[in-house]
Design a protein around this motif. Structure first.
Motif, short mmCIF file in Angstrom:
data_model
loop_
_atom_site.label_atom_id
_atom_site.label_comp_id
_atom_site.label_asym_id
_atom_site.label_seq_id
_atom_site.Cartn_x
_atom_site.Cartn_y
_atom_site.Cartn_z
N LEU A 36 0.83 -1.20 0.00
CA LEU A 36 0.00 0.00 0.00
C LEU A 36 0.87 1.26 0.00
CD1 LEU A 36 -2.62 -1.03 2.72
CD2 LEU A 36 -2.99 -0.97 0.24
N PRO A 37 0.36 2.34 -0.59
CA PRO A 37 1.07 3.62 -0.50
C PRO A 37 0.86 4.25 0.87
CG PRO A 37 -1.02 3.93 -1.61
CD PRO A 37 -0.90 2.45 -1.33
N ASP A 38 1.42 5.41 1.07
CA ASP A 38 1.18 6.14 2.31
C ASP A 38 -0.31 6.49 2.41
OD1 ASP A 38 3.85 6.04 2.92
OD2 ASP A 38 4.28 8.05 2.12
N GLY A 39 -0.79 6.53 3.64
CA GLY A 39 -2.18 6.92 3.85
C GLY A 39 -2.87 6.01 4.83
N GLY A 40 -4.06 6.42 5.23
CA GLY A 40 -4.83 5.66 6.20
C GLY A 40 -5.65 4.57 5.57
N ILE A 41 -6.38 3.85 6.43
CA ILE A 41 -7.24 2.74 6.02
C ILE A 41 -8.66 3.04 6.48
CG2 ILE A 41 -7.78 0.29 6.41
CD1 ILE A 41 -4.78 -0.20 6.69
N VAL A 42 -9.62 2.74 5.63
CA VAL A 42 -11.03 2.88 5.98
C VAL A 42 -11.67 1.50 5.97
CG1 VAL A 42 -13.26 3.83 5.30
CG2 VAL A 42 -11.18 5.21 5.05
N VAL A 98 -6.94 7.95 0.74
CA VAL A 98 -6.58 6.86 1.65
C VAL A 98 -5.87 5.75 0.88
CG1 VAL A 98 -8.44 7.34 3.27
CG2 VAL A 98 -8.84 5.77 1.38
N ALA A 99 -5.10 4.95 1.62
CA ALA A 99 -4.35 3.86 1.00
C ALA A 99 -5.21 2.64 0.72
CB ALA A 99 -3.18 3.47 1.91
N LEU A 100 -6.21 2.40 1.60
CA LEU A 100 -7.04 1.21 1.46
C LEU A 100 -8.46 1.50 1.92
CD1 LEU A 100 -7.49 -1.91 1.10
CD2 LEU A 100 -6.67 -2.18 3.46
N ILE A 101 -9.42 1.17 1.08
CA ILE A 101 -10.82 1.09 1.48
C ILE A 101 -11.19 -0.38 1.49
CG2 ILE A 101 -13.21 1.67 0.94
CD1 ILE A 101 -12.22 4.20 -0.42
N PHE A 102 -11.49 -0.88 2.67
CA PHE A 102 -11.77 -2.30 2.89
C PHE A 102 -13.25 -2.42 3.21
CE2 PHE A 102 -12.11 -6.05 5.63
CZ PHE A 102 -11.26 -6.97 5.01
N SER A 103 -13.97 -3.23 2.42
CA SER A 103 -15.42 -3.33 2.62
C SER A 103 -15.83 -4.79 2.58
CB SER A 103 -16.16 -2.54 1.55
OG SER A 103 -17.55 -2.55 1.81
N ASN A 104 -16.16 -5.32 3.75
CA ASN A 104 -16.48 -6.73 3.87
C ASN A 104 -17.99 -6.92 4.08
OD1 ASN A 104 -15.72 -9.62 4.32
ND2 ASN A 104 -16.60 -9.21 6.33
N ALA A 105 -18.65 -7.51 3.10
CA ALA A 105 -20.07 -7.91 3.21
C ALA A 105 -20.99 -6.76 3.59
CB ALA A 105 -20.21 -9.06 4.21
N ALA A 122 -12.13 6.93 -6.51
CA ALA A 122 -11.59 8.29 -6.58
C ALA A 122 -11.09 8.78 -5.22
CB ALA A 122 -12.67 9.24 -7.11
N MET A 123 -11.45 8.10 -4.14
CA MET A 123 -10.99 8.48 -2.80
C MET A 123 -9.62 7.87 -2.47
SD MET A 123 -14.51 7.95 -0.65
CE MET A 123 -16.11 8.30 -1.40
N LEU A 124 -9.10 7.01 -3.34
CA LEU A 124 -7.84 6.33 -3.07
C LEU A 124 -6.65 7.20 -3.45
CD1 LEU A 124 -8.73 2.82 -4.52
CD2 LEU A 124 -8.58 3.42 -2.09
N ALA A 125 -5.58 7.09 -2.67
CA ALA A 125 -4.31 7.69 -3.07
C ALA A 125 -3.76 6.92 -4.26
CB ALA A 125 -3.33 7.62 -1.89
N PRO A 126 -2.89 7.52 -5.07
CA PRO A 126 -2.28 6.77 -6.18
C PRO A 126 -1.64 5.47 -5.68
CG PRO A 126 -1.77 9.10 -6.36
CD PRO A 126 -2.44 8.92 -5.03
#
Length: 259
Positions: A36-42, A98-105, A122-126
């Motif tokens: 992952l690049p720099d940034g937070g996780i959602v 953000v670096a990761l958007i994680f969406s489970n079920a 579009a909310m993701l960092a490169p």
């Protein structure tokens, strides 16, 4: 999830009865996430925070987003989240890339994936990743039976648009392939459900999630009648063993998009 899907708040106790079965796909999805690049996780649709501790081990600032206050209270108790946000997922936006958007079920509760997924991407960092897991079980007897019985017993009472559903895998690939690198796969989990003293295990499993918008418009006596009708039939499709355990095949769709 959307406000329409949570007209009645989720019951964490009922949902957690099958916590292990629901957590395994989340861990399989997390293992598919690359560098992952720099940034937070959602954790989008974090629910009770079951995946929070594993996501927190990635060493990033972790934000959980959900519409259910009861579920967010459970997520807060895990201590995994730096921030928890009560929001309608169909309208939520990340304030910063953000670096990761994680969406489970959860995204199967939201409409118009052709618009939703590009908005999330579009909310993701490169170089960031959108990682999604969706139940792909609607054509199975466990789910079709709820819909057919409700339509037979209470015609017109259930809003079919509120029943969670997803697109075909090829449609997801078409939408996502224009946005970055896509990996898409399915897994069928053979879930060994414990005996239940208060009904068939498959009924209890599906009642906590898929059947919620089917049962919600009915009054108490109607709910009891529909549940009784479901109980009378479901054992033929999912028979129990000598100890009362039931083997329940459950299919799930996964995809990751890296921008």
């Amino acid at each position: 999830m959307s406000a329409a899907a949570t007209a009645q708040d989720w019951d964490p106790g009922i949902y957690h009865r099958f916590r292990g079965h629901r957590l395994r796909p989340a861990m399989d999805l997390l293992r598919a996430v690359g560098p992952l690049p720099d940034g937070g996780i959602v954790d989008l649709g974090c629910g009770s925070g079951a995946a929070g501790p594993a996501l927190a081990r990635l060493g990033r600032t972790l934000t959980g987003v959900d519409l259910s206050p009861a579920m967010l209270d459970k997520a807060r108790a895990t201590g995994a989240y730096a921030t928890l946000v009560e929001a309608d997922l169909a309208r939520w936006s990340a304030p910063d890339p953000v670096a990761l958007i994680f969406s489970n079920a959860v995204l199967h509760w939201l409409p118009d994936h052709a618009a939703l997924l590009p908005r999330l991407a579009a909310m993701l960092a490169p170089g960031g990743t959108l990682a999604v897991q969706l139940p792909h079980q609607n054509n199975a007897l466990s789910h079709r039976l709820w819909v057919s019985l409700a339509d037979e017993m209470f015609p017109g009472r259930v809003d079919l648009a509120q029943i969670p559903g997803i697109l075909l895998p090829a449609e997801y690939h078409r939408i996502l392939s224009e946005l970055g690198h896509v990996s898409l796969w399915e897994t069928e989990y053979y879930q060994d459900l414990d005996p239940a003293t208060d009904g068939h295990p498959v009924r209890r499993f599906t009642e906590a999630t898929f059947a919620r918008p089917i049962l919600a418009p009915l009054d108490d006596s109607e709910r009891r009648a529909l549940i009784a009708a479901y109980e009378a039939v479901i054992g033929k499709g999912y028979p129990d063993g000598p100890t009362g355990r039931v083997l329940f095949p459950f299919r799930r769709l996964f995809f990751t998009l890296t921008t």
